[in-house]
Design a protein around this motif. Structure first.
Motif, PDB file in Angstrom:
ATOM      1  N   ASN A 102       0.837  -1.202   0.000  1.00  0.00           N
ATOM      2  CA  ASN A 102       0.000   0.000   0.000  1.00  0.00           C
ATOM      3  C   ASN A 102       0.870   1.250   0.000  1.00  0.00           C
ATOM      4  N   GLY A 103       1.925   1.189  -0.800  1.00  0.00           N
ATOM      5  CA  GLY A 103       2.843   2.314  -0.872  1.00  0.00           C
ATOM      6  C   GLY A 103       3.931   2.025  -1.884  1.00  0.00           C
ATOM      7  N   PRO A 104       4.937   2.868  -1.942  1.00  0.00           N
ATOM      8  CA  PRO A 104       6.004   2.695  -2.935  1.00  0.00           C
ATOM      9  C   PRO A 104       6.877   1.484  -2.624  1.00  0.00           C
ATOM     10  N   ASP A 105       7.288   0.789  -3.675  1.00  0.00           N
ATOM     11  CA  ASP A 105       8.181  -0.351  -3.503  1.00  0.00           C
ATOM     12  C   ASP A 105       9.611   0.161  -3.334  1.00  0.00           C
ATOM     13  N   PRO A 106      10.390  -0.442  -2.422  1.00  0.00           N
ATOM     14  CA  PRO A 106      11.775   0.012  -2.265  1.00  0.00           C
ATOM     15  C   PRO A 106      12.648  -0.291  -3.470  1.00  0.00           C
ATOM     16  N   GLY A 107      12.335  -1.348  -4.218  1.00  0.00           N
ATOM     17  CA  GLY A 107      13.122  -1.716  -5.388  1.00  0.00           C
ATOM     18  C   GLY A 107      14.336  -2.556  -5.039  1.00  0.00           C
ATOM     19  N   ASN A 108      14.888  -3.180  -6.049  1.00  0.00           N
ATOM     20  CA  ASN A 108      16.032  -4.073  -5.841  1.00  0.00           C
ATOM     21  C   ASN A 108      17.290  -3.364  -5.356  1.00  0.00           C
ATOM     22  N   PRO A 109      17.689  -2.221  -5.927  1.00  0.00           N
ATOM     23  CA  PRO A 109      18.916  -1.591  -5.428  1.00  0.00           C
ATOM     24  C   PRO A 109      18.867  -1.281  -3.935  1.00  0.00           C
ATOM     25  N   GLU A 110      17.727  -0.810  -3.457  1.00  0.00           N
ATOM     26  CA  GLU A 110      17.609  -0.517  -2.035  1.00  0.00           C
ATOM     27  C   GLU A 110      17.599  -1.798  -1.218  1.00  0.00           C
ATOM     28  N   GLN A 111      16.917  -2.834  -1.691  1.00  0.00           N
ATOM     29  CA  GLN A 111      16.933  -4.105  -0.964  1.00  0.00           C
ATOM     30  C   GLN A 111      18.353  -4.647  -0.862  1.00  0.00           C
ATOM     31  N   ILE A 112      19.112  -4.576  -1.939  1.00  0.00           N
ATOM     32  CA  ILE A 112      20.493  -5.042  -1.923  1.00  0.00           C
ATOM     33  C   ILE A 112      21.313  -4.232  -0.928  1.00  0.00           C
ATOM     34  N   ARG A 113      21.150  -2.927  -0.942  1.00  0.00           N
ATOM     35  CA  ARG A 113      21.886  -2.058  -0.017  1.00  0.00           C
ATOM     36  C   ARG A 113      21.554  -2.399   1.432  1.00  0.00           C
ATOM     37  N   LEU A 114      20.271  -2.600   1.719  1.00  0.00           N
ATOM     38  CA  LEU A 114      19.867  -2.952   3.074  1.00  0.00           C
ATOM     39  C   LEU A 114      20.436  -4.302   3.500  1.00  0.00           C
ATOM     40  N   CYS A 115      20.463  -5.268   2.569  1.00  0.00           N
ATOM     41  CA  CYS A 115      21.055  -6.568   2.892  1.00  0.00           C
ATOM     42  C   CYS A 115      22.532  -6.429   3.240  1.00  0.00           C
ATOM     43  N   CYS A 116      23.238  -5.617   2.502  1.00  0.00           N
ATOM     44  CA  CYS A 116      24.664  -5.428   2.786  1.00  0.00           C
ATOM     45  C   CYS A 116      24.866  -4.855   4.180  1.00  0.00           C
TER      46      CYS A 116
END
Length: 350
Positions: free
Chosen positions: A251-265
């Protein structure tokens, strides 16, 4: 070994002309000389064959120029792994040929999650026997001891109910899983001492947190000691939507793959600074002409080629990534191949 692979690629693609220049443009400003290694696949045999039979696949191979080929060991019955492809490749001498051509191998293990809970295969003695058999094939094909990568139990946090949660209901399973994966690491290392073996997370785990439930990021800490005994940590990124695109599930904006990768790191780097993006692909959609969202691919790689993003994740220990299905890049839809090739040149050289 790089020379051998480049000669192999060039032998099969001389006739595709200017298309082969995609991704080979030099980027003048390097970002700390990351020197990543990149891979491709879920079907190495088909990819290698199609390099010589399909000009569009040849263009993908030239632009991405993978250092390693990714293949999967899957279990669909939760009792045994499907080694049939690996046995065929071994018996036909293809594994040896790939190493001779300059590629290394990356093995991902996965268990069917259509019906939950699941995950029994990865607790079993059969799993240990299967990875041992596969490691034996690779050892025979790899007499020079080139490093191979192993991403075990990918997306495992989804296998128990409640998903993505470490609590009283799930702890006994996850404790058993950790012990068996440590055994699997030893089985692999006995045959392939140079192998690097990692637990592989669904990258979405880094995008939310619920400490009271032990869910999301709070699930990771119970695995920290086990992961510190592995050779690295792996995770995937398969978000369908572009960063900021509306996601009805959130119910809002998707963070996207680059942000997910950054958060995982950021999440995993304090535990281990050898990180791998084991399989990247905006999620497969049956009705999409390319099997997924090539527009998301193009946007993701444009973001990931930016200096600040690259500097940040490289500093945190990300040094390897693999594309999953190369069909998304055939014909350069939405500029996906061009963007991927430019990223590859930036992180790993021409």
């Amino acid at each position: 070994m790089r020379v051998g692979r480049r000669r192999f690629l060039q032998a099969g693609v001389n006739w595709v002309g200017a298309t082969l220049a995609l991704g080979c443009q030099r980027v003048e400003q390097r970002v700390g000389s990351p020197q990543w290694e990149v891979g491709i696949g879920e079907d190495p045999g088909r990819f290698i064959w199609e390099i010589e039979s399909d000009p569009q696949v040849a263009a993908v191979a030239q632009a991405w120029d993978p250092h390693f080929l990714s293949g999967w060991l899957n279990s669909f019955d939760h009792k045994t792994g499907d080694l049939s492809f690996w046995r065929d490749w071994h018996q036909e001498g293809q594994l040896s040929q790939w190493f001779e051509q300059g590629y290394s191998l990356h093995i991902i293990t996965w268990e069917d999650d259509t019906i939950l809970p699941t995950g029994d295969y990865h607790l079993s003695q059969q799993f240990l026997e299967d990875v041992g058999e596969l490691a034996g094939y690779i050892a025979q094909a790899n007499p020079h001891g080139i490093r191979t990568d192993w991403s075990l139990a990918t997306e495992f946090s989804y296998w128990r109910l409640p998903a993505d949660t470490y609590n009283a209901d799930t702890a006994s399973y996850y404790q058993a899983l950790m012990q068996n994966l440590l055994r699997a690491r030893q089985v692999i290392k006995d045959r392939l001492p140079e192998a690097e073996v990692a637990l592989c997370w669904g990258g979405w785990i880094a995008t939310f947190d619920d400490p009271k439930r032990g869910a999301g990021r709070s699930m990771v800490d119970p695995f920290a000691e086990m992961m510190s005994q592995m050779d690295g940590i792996a995770f995937q990124a398969m978000r369908e939507r572009r960063p900021g695109e509306f996601n009805p599930e959130l119910n809002g904006p998707d963070p996207g793959n680059p942000e997910q990768i950054r958060l995982c790191c950021h999440l995993f780097s304090p535990i281990h600074r050898n990180l791998m993006l084991a399989h990247y692909e905006p999620a497969i959609k049956d009705m999409h002409p390319h099997g997924g969202r090539a527009d998301t691919v193009a946007g993701d790689f444009q973001i990931m080629s930016q200096s600040d993003w690259l500097m940040e994740v490289t500093h945190l220990g990300l040094k390897r990534m693999s594309l999953m299905h190369y069909g998304l890049y055939k014909g350069d839809p939405f500029g996906a191949l061009r963007a991927a090739g430019q990223f590859r040149t930036r992180v790993a050289g021409g």
